[in-house]
Scaffold this motif. Structure first.
Motif, PDB file in Angstrom:
ATOM      1  N   ILE A   1     -33.546 -35.324  16.105  1.00  0.00           N
ATOM      2  CA  ILE A   1     -33.621 -36.052  14.885  1.00  0.00           C
ATOM      3  C   ILE A   1     -32.136 -36.201  14.459  1.00  0.00           C
ATOM      4  N   LEU A   2     -31.609 -35.194  14.482  1.00  0.00           N
ATOM      5  CA  LEU A   2     -30.112 -35.006  13.950  1.00  0.00           C
ATOM      6  C   LEU A   2     -29.247 -35.680  14.859  1.00  0.00           C
ATOM      7  N   VAL A   3     -29.487 -35.554  16.112  1.00  0.00           N
ATOM      8  CA  VAL A   3     -28.725 -36.452  17.275  1.00  0.00           C
ATOM      9  C   VAL A   3     -28.774 -37.844  17.106  1.00  0.00           C
ATOM     10  N   VAL A   4     -30.245 -38.175  16.969  1.00  0.00           N
ATOM     11  CA  VAL A   4     -30.394 -39.627  16.862  1.00  0.00           C
ATOM     12  C   VAL A   4     -29.667 -40.350  15.840  1.00  0.00           C
ATOM     13  N   HIS A   5     -29.859 -39.423  14.570  1.00  0.00           N
ATOM     14  CA  HIS A   5     -29.246 -39.973  13.618  1.00  0.00           C
ATOM     15  C   HIS A   5     -27.452 -40.119  13.533  1.00  0.00           C
ATOM     16  N   TYR A   6     -27.039 -39.228  14.064  1.00  0.00           N
ATOM     17  CA  TYR A   6     -25.613 -39.138  14.326  1.00  0.00           C
ATOM     18  C   TYR A   6     -25.381 -40.277  15.304  1.00  0.00           C
ATOM     19  N   VAL A   7     -25.999 -40.557  16.176  1.00  0.00           N
ATOM     20  CA  VAL A   7     -25.508 -41.834  17.307  1.00  0.00           C
ATOM     21  C   VAL A   7     -25.819 -43.113  16.788  1.00  0.00           C
ATOM     22  N   GLN A   8     -26.903 -43.065  15.705  1.00  0.00           N
ATOM     23  CA  GLN A   8     -27.059 -44.226  14.948  1.00  0.00           C
ATOM     24  C   GLN A   8     -26.009 -44.465  14.029  1.00  0.00           C
ATOM     25  N   ALA A   9     -25.661 -43.611  13.310  1.00  0.00           N
ATOM     26  CA  ALA A   9     -24.446 -43.683  12.320  1.00  0.00           C
ATOM     27  C   ALA A   9     -22.958 -44.264  12.856  1.00  0.00           C
ATOM     28  N   GLN A  10     -23.049 -43.292  14.121  1.00  0.00           N
ATOM     29  CA  GLN A  10     -21.851 -43.878  15.014  1.00  0.00           C
ATOM     30  C   GLN A  10     -21.740 -45.186  15.333  1.00  0.00           C
ATOM     31  N   TYR A  11     -22.882 -45.853  15.962  1.00  0.00           N
ATOM     32  CA  TYR A  11     -22.781 -47.090  16.212  1.00  0.00           C
ATOM     33  C   TYR A  11     -22.807 -48.207  14.989  1.00  0.00           C
ATOM     34  N   THR A  12     -23.541 -47.725  13.899  1.00  0.00           N
ATOM     35  CA  THR A  12     -23.091 -48.602  12.676  1.00  0.00           C
ATOM     36  C   THR A  12     -21.685 -48.673  12.287  1.00  0.00           C
ATOM     37  N   ASP A  13     -20.940 -47.315  12.396  1.00  0.00           N
ATOM     38  CA  ASP A  13     -19.823 -47.503  12.061  1.00  0.00           C
ATOM     39  C   ASP A  13     -18.847 -48.195  12.913  1.00  0.00           C
ATOM     40  N   SER A  14     -19.076 -48.071  14.365  1.00  0.00           N
ATOM     41  CA  SER A  14     -18.535 -48.788  15.030  1.00  0.00           C
ATOM     42  C   SER A  14     -18.375 -50.209  14.888  1.00  0.00           C
ATOM     43  N   VAL A  15     -19.635 -50.758  14.490  1.00  0.00           N
ATOM     44  CA  VAL A  15     -19.822 -52.173  14.339  1.00  0.00           C
ATOM     45  C   VAL A  15     -19.238 -52.765  13.275  1.00  0.00           C
ATOM     46  N   THR A  16     -19.150 -51.928  12.234  1.00  0.00           N
ATOM     47  CA  THR A  16     -18.584 -52.358  10.957  1.00  0.00           C
ATOM     48  C   THR A  16     -16.934 -52.268  11.222  1.00  0.00           C
ATOM     49  N   ILE A  17     -16.437 -51.248  11.855  1.00  0.00           N
ATOM     50  CA  ILE A  17     -14.984 -51.460  12.200  1.00  0.00           C
ATOM     51  C   ILE A  17     -14.422 -52.516  12.965  1.00  0.00           C
ATOM     52  N   ARG A  18     -15.419 -52.951  14.070  1.00  0.00           N
ATOM     53  CA  ARG A  18     -14.960 -53.905  14.722  1.00  0.00           C
ATOM     54  C   ARG A  18     -14.955 -55.237  13.968  1.00  0.00           C
ATOM     55  N   LYS A  19     -15.900 -55.483  12.923  1.00  0.00           N
ATOM     56  CA  LYS A  19     -15.909 -56.330  11.957  1.00  0.00           C
ATOM     57  C   LYS A  19     -14.555 -56.513  11.258  1.00  0.00           C
ATOM     58  N   ILE A  20     -14.160 -55.289  10.746  1.00  0.00           N
ATOM     59  CA  ILE A  20     -12.976 -55.217   9.979  1.00  0.00           C
ATOM     60  C   ILE A  20     -11.694 -55.823  10.596  1.00  0.00           C
ATOM     61  N   TYR A  21     -11.750 -55.257  12.040  1.00  0.00           N
ATOM     62  CA  TYR A  21     -10.427 -55.763  12.749  1.00  0.00           C
ATOM     63  C   TYR A  21     -10.630 -57.360  13.150  1.00  0.00           C
ATOM     64  N   ASP A  22     -11.870 -57.803  13.303  1.00  0.00           N
ATOM     65  CA  ASP A  22     -12.053 -59.192  13.497  1.00  0.00           C
ATOM     66  C   ASP A  22     -11.669 -59.982  12.431  1.00  0.00           C
ATOM     67  N   GLU A  23     -12.189 -59.817  11.138  1.00  0.00           N
ATOM     68  CA  GLU A  23     -11.734 -60.230   9.902  1.00  0.00           C
ATOM     69  C   GLU A  23     -10.168 -60.277   9.825  1.00  0.00           C
ATOM     70  N   ALA A  24      -9.598 -59.165   9.913  1.00  0.00           N
ATOM     71  CA  ALA A  24      -8.053 -58.995   9.658  1.00  0.00           C
ATOM     72  C   ALA A  24      -7.369 -60.004  11.056  1.00  0.00           C
ATOM     73  N   LEU A  25      -7.920 -59.943  11.916  1.00  0.00           N
ATOM     74  CA  LEU A  25      -7.158 -60.826  12.943  1.00  0.00           C
ATOM     75  C   LEU A  25      -7.451 -62.219  13.011  1.00  0.00           C
ATOM     76  N   SER A  26      -8.520 -62.377  12.369  1.00  0.00           N
ATOM     77  CA  SER A  26      -9.041 -63.947  12.385  1.00  0.00           C
ATOM     78  C   SER A  26      -8.670 -64.854  11.232  1.00  0.00           C
ATOM     79  N   ASN A  27      -8.850 -64.015  10.209  1.00  0.00           N
ATOM     80  CA  ASN A  27      -8.684 -64.615   8.577  1.00  0.00           C
ATOM     81  C   ASN A  27      -7.736 -63.808   7.758  1.00  0.00           C
ATOM     82  N   GLY A  28      -6.862 -62.880   8.512  1.00  0.00           N
ATOM     83  CA  GLY A  28      -5.901 -62.047   7.640  1.00  0.00           C
ATOM     84  C   GLY A  28      -4.868 -62.920   6.706  1.00  0.00           C
TER      85      GLY A  28
END
Length: 454
Positions: free
Chosen positions: A10-37
């Motif tokens: 359960i802990l591993v699954v939660h960690y992986v899910q959290a990592q995935y969510t963070d990676s998606v959000t960070i990708r959006k941050i860079y997309d926003e900066a590079l597209s609409n900065g």
């Protein structure tokens, strides 16, 4: 045993899910900066419409007014000014300098160092003592130095890969050279510019006088000028140097730190600061030092707001005043935070130029640093590999006394001292993409700090 295995899964699954969510959000941050900065156009306005911003000057006040208005226009939850008294040093008329070798007079570029006194109205002409270190100077007889101009000519170490290490190894000459020379009776001090580039631009910066020591005028000489002076002295030790400067220190002036914040939704009393210093030297547009850090910091908040990210903690962008010749803004900010019992969990500063991001230096306990290290895989795809012990930043440094963990944004360092403290630190030397990548990198770190805490 089965319960233990299940819990681990359960802990591993939660960690992986959290990592995935963070990676998606960070990708959006860079997309926003590079597209609409917005940071690049903000920097254009700050450097081209306002320009030099030395503490106490009209330019500094214009920068205060503009950044406050800019953050209000972004719709941040709160924007305000924080009063601070700052030094007010003015350069006066352009400096003059030349080398006199027999009957040959050769003009060389100099600039008074911030905080220096002026020469007498007719200038100073004297023989020259060239040294590479304080130890070399201190070993000399006062009779040899008295009435002379001391020429500090130790270059930055070109073998240092991190140019900030090279700067740290040479900058004491600029800071304390006048005091060391005056103790032995010198009438002036000339300092080799803090850069490894051979150019004709004096690299200025702050200097200071020790109590009880005569105040002698001191100036930076360009590296080409320094090389010529050294060569001339080697050929003719009796060559002389003349310089004239017209600077003065006026009474302290009232100025401001400019603060904008997004209020935390869950833990508003916990604060994360991101900032840069608004002042620049009077000869420069201050694009890399530190217009870049200021606009990147405002961009962090803009990105979070644009993406609809509602931080748990309060995120503040602070435009500090007076980093260059007094650090009064950073000290005042920390003093007010202490007085108000504010809890600053982290502070991030960008003051190393708007170049390609490399990582973050961390000032904190081993346990605090250990909490950040697991974020490396999330940041590595964006070139942020240098994450570990390091320096924070001069303006956020006073917050360390409150237990705040400090993060210094680390861009590539190779070109910074080509422009540092000179008239060529202009908007044109900043890459839009590198600047926007830096803002995104800082926003990604702030996102992770806000989500996970320390």
């Amino acid at each position: 045993m089965k319960k233990t295995i299940t819990l681990l899964l359960i802990l591993v699954v939660h960690y992986v899910q959290a990592q995935y969510t963070d990676s998606v959000t960070i990708r959006k941050i860079y997309d926003e900066a590079l597209s609409n900065g917005k940071s690049y156009e903000w920097l254009r306005h700050l450097t081209k419409k306002i320009g030099p911003r030395l503490s106490g000057s009209a330019g500094a006040q214009k920068a205060v007014d503009w950044t406050k208005q800019l953050m209000e226009q972004q719709g941040f939850d709160r924007v305000y000014l924080q009063d601070v008294m700052v030094p007010h040093w003015v350069r006066g008329a352009k400096e003059e300098a030349y080398i006199l070798n027999g009957k040959k007079k050769t003009v060389v570029p100099i600039a008074a160092l911030g905080g220096s006194v002026a020469t007498p109205p007719k200038g100073i002409g004297a023989g020259v003592i060239e040294v590479k270190s304080f130890a070399e100077l201190r070993a000399m007889s006062p009779d040899k130095v008295k009435g002379k101009i001391v020429f500090f000519n130790r270059p930055m170490d070109p073998t240092k890969i991190n140019t900030f290490e090279a700067y740290a190894g040479a900058v004491e000459q600029r800071a304390n050279g006048a005091t060391e020379a005056a103790r032995l009776g010198a009438v002036g001090a000339i300092i080799r510019s803090m850069t490894n580039v051979h150019d004709d631009y004096p690299h200025v910066g702050g200097m200071r006088y020790a109590t009880g020591v005569p105040l002698i005028p001191t100036a930076a000489i360009s590296t080409n000028g320094a090389d010529l002076l050294s060569k001339t002295l080697a050929e003719n030790p009796n060559a002389t140097f003349f310089f004239k400067q017209n600077c003065e220190t006026l009474p302290d002036a009232k100025s401001y730190n400019v603060v904008g914040e997004i209020r935390g939704s869950e833990k508003p009393d916990e604060i994360i600061v991101v900032g840069g210093h608004l002042d620049s030297w009077d000869l420069a547009e201050g694009a890399h030092d530190d217009g870049a850090g200021c606009v990147q910091s405002i961009e962090v908040l803009r990105i979070l707001k644009a993406l609809g990210i509602k931080p748990k903690r309060t995120i503040r962008a602070v435009m500090f005043m007076n980093e260059e010749n007094g650090l009064k803004g950073g000290i005042q900010y920390a003093d007010v935070a202490k007085k108000n019992n504010e809890k600053h969990i982290a502070a991030v500063e960008s003051d190393n130029g708007g170049f390609t991001p490399r990582g973050f230096g961390i000032v904190g306990t081993p346990e605090q640093r250990a909490k950040v290290i697991p974020w490396k895989p999330l940041l590595a795809p964006y070139g942020l590999h240098e994450i570990g012990p390091g320096s924070g930043g001069a303006d956020i440094g006073p917050l360390a006394q409150l237990g705040t963990v400090l993060f210094g944004f680390k861009p590539d360092s190779q070109r910074y001292f080509d422009y540092h403290h000179t008239m060529v630190d202009t908007f044109e030397t900043v890459s839009q993409r590198e600047l926007e990548l830096g803002g995104a990198s800082m926003a990604a770190l702030v996102y992770l700090l806000d989500k996970n805490g320390l």
